[in-house]
Design a protein around this motif. Structure first.
Motif, mmCIF file in Angstrom:
data_model
loop_
_atom_site.group_PDB
_atom_site.id
_atom_site.type_symbol
_atom_site.label_atom_id
_atom_site.label_comp_id
_atom_site.label_asym_id
_atom_site.label_seq_id
_atom_site.Cartn_x
_atom_site.Cartn_y
_atom_site.Cartn_z
ATOM 1 N N ARG A 151 1.011 -1.034 -0.007
ATOM 2 C CA ARG A 151 -0.137 0.199 0.022
ATOM 3 C C ARG A 151 0.985 1.238 -0.037
ATOM 4 N NH1 ARG A 151 -3.808 -1.601 4.854
ATOM 5 N NH2 ARG A 151 -3.527 0.789 5.176
ATOM 6 N N PRO A 152 0.318 2.243 -0.593
ATOM 7 C CA PRO A 152 1.175 3.516 -0.493
ATOM 8 C C PRO A 152 1.687 4.007 0.702
ATOM 9 C CG PRO A 152 -0.692 3.479 -2.254
ATOM 10 C CD PRO A 152 -0.797 2.557 -1.201
ATOM 11 N N ASN A 153 0.709 4.101 1.720
ATOM 12 C CA ASN A 153 1.123 4.585 3.068
ATOM 13 C C ASN A 153 2.105 3.820 3.750
ATOM 14 O OD1 ASN A 153 -0.308 2.554 4.129
ATOM 15 N ND2 ASN A 153 -1.607 3.595 5.183
ATOM 16 N N SER A 154 2.645 2.792 3.077
ATOM 17 C CA SER A 154 3.558 1.789 3.791
ATOM 18 C C SER A 154 4.953 2.550 3.888
ATOM 19 C CB SER A 154 3.732 0.304 3.109
ATOM 20 O OG SER A 154 4.435 0.587 1.863
ATOM 21 N N LEU A 155 5.296 3.554 3.527
ATOM 22 C CA LEU A 155 6.372 4.237 3.555
ATOM 23 C C LEU A 155 6.506 4.929 4.863
ATOM 24 C CD1 LEU A 155 6.960 5.778 -0.137
ATOM 25 C CD2 LEU A 155 8.273 3.879 1.211
ATOM 26 N N LYS A 156 5.322 5.212 5.436
ATOM 27 C CA LYS A 156 5.354 5.737 6.838
ATOM 28 C C LYS A 156 5.699 4.507 7.804
ATOM 29 C CE LYS A 156 3.202 9.478 5.428
ATOM 30 N NZ LYS A 156 4.090 10.685 5.261
ATOM 31 N N LYS A 157 6.691 5.329 8.543
ATOM 32 C CA LYS A 157 7.440 4.492 9.507
ATOM 33 C C LYS A 157 6.578 3.518 10.445
ATOM 34 C CE LYS A 157 11.245 4.439 12.911
ATOM 35 N NZ LYS A 157 12.037 5.124 13.709
ATOM 36 N N THR A 158 5.281 3.962 11.035
ATOM 37 C CA THR A 158 4.442 3.253 11.953
ATOM 38 C C THR A 158 3.869 2.000 11.211
ATOM 39 O OG1 THR A 158 2.924 4.746 11.572
ATOM 40 C CG2 THR A 158 4.213 5.050 13.590
ATOM 41 N N VAL A 159 3.345 2.270 10.003
ATOM 42 C CA VAL A 159 2.825 1.446 8.949
ATOM 43 C C VAL A 159 3.819 0.233 8.462
ATOM 44 C CG1 VAL A 159 1.649 0.965 6.767
ATOM 45 C CG2 VAL A 159 1.405 3.034 8.124
ATOM 46 N N PHE A 160 5.005 0.628 8.362
ATOM 47 C CA PHE A 160 6.229 -0.099 7.871
ATOM 48 C C PHE A 160 6.510 -1.098 9.169
ATOM 49 C CE2 PHE A 160 10.745 -0.964 7.551
ATOM 50 C CZ PHE A 160 10.909 -1.670 6.164
ATOM 51 N N GLU A 161 6.820 -0.588 10.180
ATOM 52 C CA GLU A 161 6.997 -1.466 11.397
ATOM 53 C C GLU A 161 5.897 -2.545 11.769
ATOM 54 O OE1 GLU A 161 8.104 1.627 14.175
ATOM 55 O OE2 GLU A 161 10.172 1.727 13.519
ATOM 56 N N ALA A 162 4.832 -1.738 11.440
ATOM 57 C CA ALA A 162 3.657 -2.880 11.786
ATOM 58 C C ALA A 162 3.633 -3.796 10.873
ATOM 59 C CB ALA A 162 2.148 -2.093 12.044
ATOM 60 N N GLY A 163 4.012 -3.523 9.676
ATOM 61 C CA GLY A 163 3.964 -4.831 8.671
ATOM 62 C C GLY A 163 5.066 -5.739 8.808
ATOM 63 N N ASN A 164 6.249 -5.440 9.389
ATOM 64 C CA ASN A 164 7.409 -5.864 9.678
ATOM 65 C C ASN A 164 6.996 -6.813 10.975
ATOM 66 O OD1 ASN A 164 9.109 -5.332 7.851
ATOM 67 N ND2 ASN A 164 10.032 -3.709 8.911
ATOM 68 N N ARG A 165 6.312 -6.445 11.852
ATOM 69 C CA ARG A 165 5.914 -7.046 12.970
ATOM 70 C C ARG A 165 4.987 -8.407 12.861
ATOM 71 N NH1 ARG A 165 5.965 -2.110 15.295
ATOM 72 N NH2 ARG A 165 3.796 -2.048 15.303
ATOM 73 N N LEU A 166 4.053 -7.966 11.832
ATOM 74 C CA LEU A 166 3.101 -8.927 11.597
ATOM 75 C C LEU A 166 3.837 -10.137 10.703
ATOM 76 C CD1 LEU A 166 -0.004 -9.561 11.355
ATOM 77 C CD2 LEU A 166 -0.216 -8.152 9.194
ATOM 78 N N PHE A 167 4.622 -9.586 9.889
ATOM 79 C CA PHE A 167 5.448 -10.747 9.130
ATOM 80 C C PHE A 167 6.210 -11.410 10.126
ATOM 81 C CE2 PHE A 167 8.870 -12.330 6.641
ATOM 82 C CZ PHE A 167 8.442 -13.021 5.658
ATOM 83 N N ALA A 168 6.871 -10.954 10.970
ATOM 84 C CA ALA A 168 7.657 -11.690 11.815
ATOM 85 C C ALA A 168 6.945 -12.781 12.651
ATOM 86 C CB ALA A 168 8.506 -10.912 12.996
ATOM 87 N N LEU A 169 5.782 -12.411 12.968
ATOM 88 C CA LEU A 169 4.792 -13.426 13.815
ATOM 89 C C LEU A 169 4.321 -14.432 12.819
ATOM 90 C CD1 LEU A 169 2.988 -14.094 16.056
ATOM 91 C CD2 LEU A 169 1.400 -12.271 15.331
ATOM 92 N N GLY A 170 4.154 -14.030 11.670
ATOM 93 C CA GLY A 170 3.645 -15.120 10.672
ATOM 94 C C GLY A 170 4.654 -16.068 10.196
ATOM 95 N N LEU A 171 6.152 -15.726 10.178
ATOM 96 C CA LEU A 171 7.281 -16.217 9.968
ATOM 97 C C LEU A 171 7.309 -17.351 11.190
ATOM 98 C CD1 LEU A 171 9.522 -17.146 8.169
ATOM 99 C CD2 LEU A 171 10.761 -15.257 9.243
ATOM 100 N N LEU A 172 7.145 -16.919 12.150
ATOM 101 C CA LEU A 172 7.383 -17.445 13.868
ATOM 102 C C LEU A 172 6.512 -18.708 13.809
ATOM 103 C CD1 LEU A 172 8.772 -17.927 16.580
ATOM 104 C CD2 LEU A 172 6.896 -16.570 17.370
ATOM 105 N N LEU A 173 5.144 -18.391 13.410
ATOM 106 C CA LEU A 173 3.958 -19.421 13.428
ATOM 107 C C LEU A 173 4.384 -20.489 12.229
ATOM 108 C CD1 LEU A 173 0.878 -17.185 13.630
ATOM 109 C CD2 LEU A 173 1.730 -18.689 15.505
ATOM 110 N N THR A 174 4.575 -20.025 11.256
ATOM 111 C CA THR A 174 4.947 -21.075 10.192
ATOM 112 C C THR A 174 6.113 -21.889 10.647
ATOM 113 O OG1 THR A 174 4.108 -19.531 8.603
ATOM 114 C CG2 THR A 174 5.691 -21.354 7.757
#
Length: 114
Positions: free
Chosen positions: A73-96
């Protein structure tokens, strides 16, 4: 996050840095989907003990896909959105990863029993 949220004045991450994360997210997500496909077509019979593994891997893949979508998404360049995406991905990676390890342990346990 809602797309209508106001992120004015918020620090941004570099486009190249975000694009690197997008690449990594896409590659890891494809490996996760590939593992799920291979595991599902395994000739071993399915049992009820496989259900937690399936839930963990599937939930992890959903989180990884959601994180990838968030970074597209275009707003992913905003630091909070970017960091939230990274945390979500890390959780998904851990679960997998836990699901994959669990499937290996279950398969090895079945081999030792039979």
């Amino acid at each position: 996050m809602d797309t209508s949220e106001d992120h004015k004045g918020e620090p941004e991450v570099g486009v190249l840095f975000r694009n690197g994360n997008l690449t990594v997210f896409g590659i890891v997500l494809s490996f996760s989907l590939g593992f799920l496909n291979t595991w599902a077509s395994n000739p071993n019979e399915w049992a009820l003990t496989d259900l937690p593994t399936l839930v963990l891997i599937s939930t992890g893949i959903i989180f990884q896909a959601r994180a990838l979508w968030r970074l597209l998404r275009p707003n992913s360049l905003k630091k909070t959105v970017f960091e939230a995406g990274n945390r979500l991905f890390a959780l998904g990676l851990l679960l997998t990863a836990v699901g994959v390890i669990m499937s290996i342990v279950i398969d090895l346990t079945r081999l030792m029993i039979y």
